[in-house]
Design an enzyme around this catalytic site. Structure first.
Site, short mmCIF file in Angstrom:
data_model
loop_
_atom_site.label_atom_id
_atom_site.label_comp_id
_atom_site.label_asym_id
_atom_site.label_seq_id
_atom_site.Cartn_x
_atom_site.Cartn_y
_atom_site.Cartn_z
N ASP A 12 0.95 -1.25 -0.08
CA ASP A 12 0.03 -0.12 -0.21
C ASP A 12 0.74 1.26 0.02
OD1 ASP A 12 -2.36 -1.54 0.05
OD2 ASP A 12 -2.13 -1.90 2.24
N LYS A 34 -0.03 -7.69 -2.88
CA LYS A 34 -1.39 -7.33 -2.77
C LYS A 34 -1.51 -5.84 -3.16
CE LYS A 34 -4.18 -6.71 0.68
NZ LYS A 34 -4.89 -5.39 0.32
N LEU A 61 -9.45 -4.47 -4.76
CA LEU A 61 -10.15 -3.34 -5.10
C LEU A 61 -11.35 -3.54 -4.54
CD1 LEU A 61 -9.12 -3.05 -9.07
CD2 LEU A 61 -8.24 -1.82 -6.94
N LYS A 62 -11.75 -4.31 -3.67
CA LYS A 62 -13.10 -4.90 -3.02
C LYS A 62 -14.22 -4.22 -3.90
CE LYS A 62 -10.87 -4.14 1.48
NZ LYS A 62 -9.51 -3.44 1.05
N HIS A 68 -22.39 -5.85 -14.45
CA HIS A 68 -21.80 -5.53 -15.81
C HIS A 68 -20.51 -4.68 -15.50
CE1 HIS A 68 -23.79 -1.69 -15.71
NE2 HIS A 68 -23.34 -1.17 -16.48
N ILE A 69 -20.57 -3.90 -14.34
CA ILE A 69 -19.38 -2.87 -13.91
C ILE A 69 -18.22 -3.92 -13.31
CG2 ILE A 69 -18.48 -0.94 -12.56
CD1 ILE A 69 -20.32 -0.13 -15.01
N GLY A 175 -3.33 -4.90 15.41
CA GLY A 175 -3.32 -5.60 16.51
C GLY A 175 -3.60 -7.42 16.43
N GLY A 176 -3.48 -7.72 15.41
CA GLY A 176 -3.57 -9.17 15.14
C GLY A 176 -2.06 -9.73 15.31
O1 NUP Z 1 -10.85 -6.27 6.58
C1 NUP Z 1 -9.86 -5.84 5.88
N1 NUP Z 1 -8.88 -5.36 6.44
C2 NUP Z 1 -7.84 -4.93 5.99
O2 NUP Z 1 -6.99 -4.41 6.54
C3 NUP Z 1 -9.75 -6.16 4.37
C4 NUP Z 1 -8.67 -5.86 3.76
N2 NUP Z 1 -8.31 -6.13 2.51
N3 NUP Z 1 -7.65 -5.21 4.46
C5 NUP Z 1 -6.52 -4.92 3.57
O3 NUP Z 1 -5.32 -5.49 4.27
C6 NUP Z 1 -6.04 -3.15 3.89
O4 NUP Z 1 -6.82 -2.71 2.47
C7 NUP Z 1 -4.62 -3.29 3.53
O5 NUP Z 1 -4.41 -3.49 2.23
C8 NUP Z 1 -4.31 -4.70 4.30
C9 NUP Z 1 -3.81 -4.16 5.72
O6 NUP Z 1 -2.74 -3.36 5.76
P1 NUP Z 1 -1.68 -3.24 7.28
O7 NUP Z 1 -2.76 -2.81 8.21
O8 NUP Z 1 -1.20 -4.47 7.48
O9 NUP Z 1 -1.14 -2.24 6.93
#
Ligand code: NUP
Length: 217
Positions: A12, A34, A61-62, A68-69, A175-176
């Site tokens: 990111d 990603k 890109l969630k 169609h989009i 936090g995980g």
């Molecule tokens: O629920 C979600 N949480 C999340 O952080 C779904 C995601 N796709 N992400 C993605 O994971 C978020 O968009 C980012 O690209 C990455 C987490 O980044 P970081 O907290 O490890 O910096």
């Protein structure tokens, strides 16, 4: 996408060159890179093509539009070199199906967001997650996204999704812990800031790979 170390790098960064450099530096430690809106909006879709020369690219890109989009979005990122997309599940069957159909035509994978990792995520999406998981499973999605920083919810998603693959963000800054998430049912861990903001990104990635415990870096 292959599962080897279990680590997926969330690049990111708006600085595309830096994203490429870090990806190259840790390429043996990650299963995929990603990309999300920040890097694509700053560098164009070309960054997908460039990163795909080094690593499998997941386009996060969630995707959450009408069918169609969704098809057009998927086609564009797959053509640019992505191997997988992440779409939202709350849009329902037809929108998810549009992503999966397009992915099947282009030999790509689709991961569906079942639950999210940020505070207040429980307000909306968590109520719908059981149905989202069922639809994703019935449609043959390749996997789900569920939070690494909420092991209880992750366990629940694991139980409901049976043997679907689960990719988990939320490790480190959110936090995980990687090990806890794997024990709760995640297959692969998504990490961004704890790698790219670290003084030594490779060292940070090595530590997470050790925590995951699939391979010994
Ligand atoms: O629920 C979600 N949480 C999340 O952080 C779904 C995601 N796709 N992400 C993605 O994971 C978020 O968009 C980012 O690209 C990455 C987490 O980044 P970081 O907290 O490890 O910096």
């Amino acid at each position: 996408m292959q599962k080897n170390t279990g680590l997926i790098f969330a690049a990111d960064l708006e600085n595309g060159r830096r994203a490429i450099n870090i990806t190259n530096e840790i390429s043996d430690l990650i299963d995929a890179v990603k990309v999300n809106y920040p890097i694509i909006l700053s560098n164009g879709l070309q960054i997908v093509e460039e990163l795909s020369r080094t690593k499998t690219v997941i386009a996060d890109l969630k995707i959450a539009d009408v069918p169609h989009i969704n098809r057009k979005i998927c086609r564009n990122v797959f053509e640019a070199g992505a191997s997988a997309v992440i779409c939202h599940g709350f849009t329902g069957k037809n929108s998810i199906e549009a992503c999966i159909e397009t992915a099947n035509q282009m030999y790509g994978d689709v991961y569906v967001v079942a639950e999210m990792s940020h505070p207040d995520a429980e307000r909306f999406i968590h109520h719908a997650s059981k149905e989202i998981i069922n639809i994703a499973s019935q449609l043959g999605a390749d996997g789900l996204i569920a939070p690494a920083n909420d092991p209880k919810r992750l366990q629940k998603v694991r139980k409901q999704s049976k043997n679907m693959r689960i990719l988990s963000p939320g490790v480190g800054v959110q936090g995980g812990g990687a090990k806890t998430a794997i024990q709760a049912g995640a297959d692969q861990i998504i990490v961004g800031r704890s790698i790219y903001d670290h003084r030594e990104p490779r060292q940070a990635a090595e530590k997470i790979v050790q925590d995951i415990g699939y391979t010994n870096p």
